[in-house]
Write an enzyme that holds these catalytic residues in place. Structure first.
Site, short mmCIF file in Angstrom:
data_model
loop_
_atom_site.label_atom_id
_atom_site.label_comp_id
_atom_site.label_asym_id
_atom_site.label_seq_id
_atom_site.Cartn_x
_atom_site.Cartn_y
_atom_site.Cartn_z
N ASP A 13 34.95 2.38 -0.93
CA ASP A 13 35.62 1.28 -0.23
C ASP A 13 35.20 -0.03 -0.88
O ASP A 13 34.00 -0.28 -1.06
CB ASP A 13 35.22 1.26 1.24
N ASP A 23 44.90 6.07 11.72
CA ASP A 23 43.57 5.63 12.14
C ASP A 23 43.58 5.48 13.66
O ASP A 23 44.40 4.73 14.20
CB ASP A 23 43.21 4.31 11.47
#
Length: 246
Positions: free
Chosen positions: A12, A134
């Site tokens: 990330d 998500d």
């Protein structure tokens, strides 16, 4: 896609550096250095797939870490599959990334706002779209996990499977980055709702968590904080998966 269960290391990126957020909240990040070095480390340890996320892109709505992503692709893209999410908002952008050598694109906000984009990309690159669902408090969230959609993850997954998605990336935001363990029930419910692979993410703290997600039917698990914090090594996880399947 994922012929065997995999542990997929996360890379990330925020401001050109590898970071991990707690619960998806900006300001909670811990930094882990250069993306290329991290990617190479995971490839050397046996990763077959890398999971790249442009966090700035996810929050701002357009890709922000293109240089770092290109550097990772140049360094390891020929050795492993690479999937990328964060700030990909148009079919044109997705197709250009896939043409450049990316193996899979991850669509969250774009898929929710413009579902037909999944089919547009899949027509040119079949099986290349992972739709990111998500979940926070049982609801699909978008825009860097800051906006609710009112969508139930399992219902949404079936819709995107029908549109041509190659797989579903399910992140349990409520436990993401906390190293407190996974919740298998939401994963199992999602797996039962579709016939395409479900990749789980969020909460992994131990190798037992990895094994539990495999038992829940996930095709792969994305792991970030646990690997960066040394809770276990990628090599050990791969060995444990092999031993438990014998």
């Amino acid at each position: 896609m994922y012929p065997e269960f995999e542990v997929v290391p996360a890379v990330d990126m925020q401001d050109g550096q590898v970071v991990q957020l707690v619960g998806g909240e900006r300001g909670t990040e811990k930094t882990y250095g250069d993306p290329v070095e991290a990617a190479q480390r995971w490839v050397d340890a046996g990763a077959r797939t890398l999971h790249l996320v442009d966090l700035d892109g996810a929050f701002e709505g357009e890709r922000q870490n293109a240089a770092a992503i290109d550097a990772v692709l140049d360094a390891v893209g020929a050795d492993v599959d690479v999937q990328l999410g964060g700030g990909i908002r148009t079919a044109e952008d997705a197709v250009s990334l896939l043409d450049r050598g990316l193996d899979r694109v991850i669509l969250g906000t774009a898929a929710v706002e413009t579902p037909e984009i999944v089919g547009e990309i899949s027509d040119e690159h079949p099986g290349s779209v992972l739709v990111s669902l998500d979940s926070k408090d049982g609801e699909v969230v978008v825009s860097g996990w800051t906006e609710g959609t009112g969508l139930d993850p399992a219902d949404a997954a079936g819709r995107y499977a029908d549109l041509g998605a190659g797989g579903i990336l399910f992140t349990d935001v409520d436990v993401e980055g906390q190293l407190d363990g996974v919740r298998t029930d939401p994963v199992r419910r999602l797996v039962d709702s579709v016939d395409i692979p479900v990749i789980a993410s969020g909460g992994v703290a131990t190798i037992d968590d990895v094994l539990a997600l495999r038992s829940a039917g996930a095709a792969a698990v994305v792991v970030g904080s646990a690997l960066y914090e040394g809770q276990f090594t990628l090599d050990a996880a791969i060995d444990a998966l092999g031993e438990s399947s014998e």
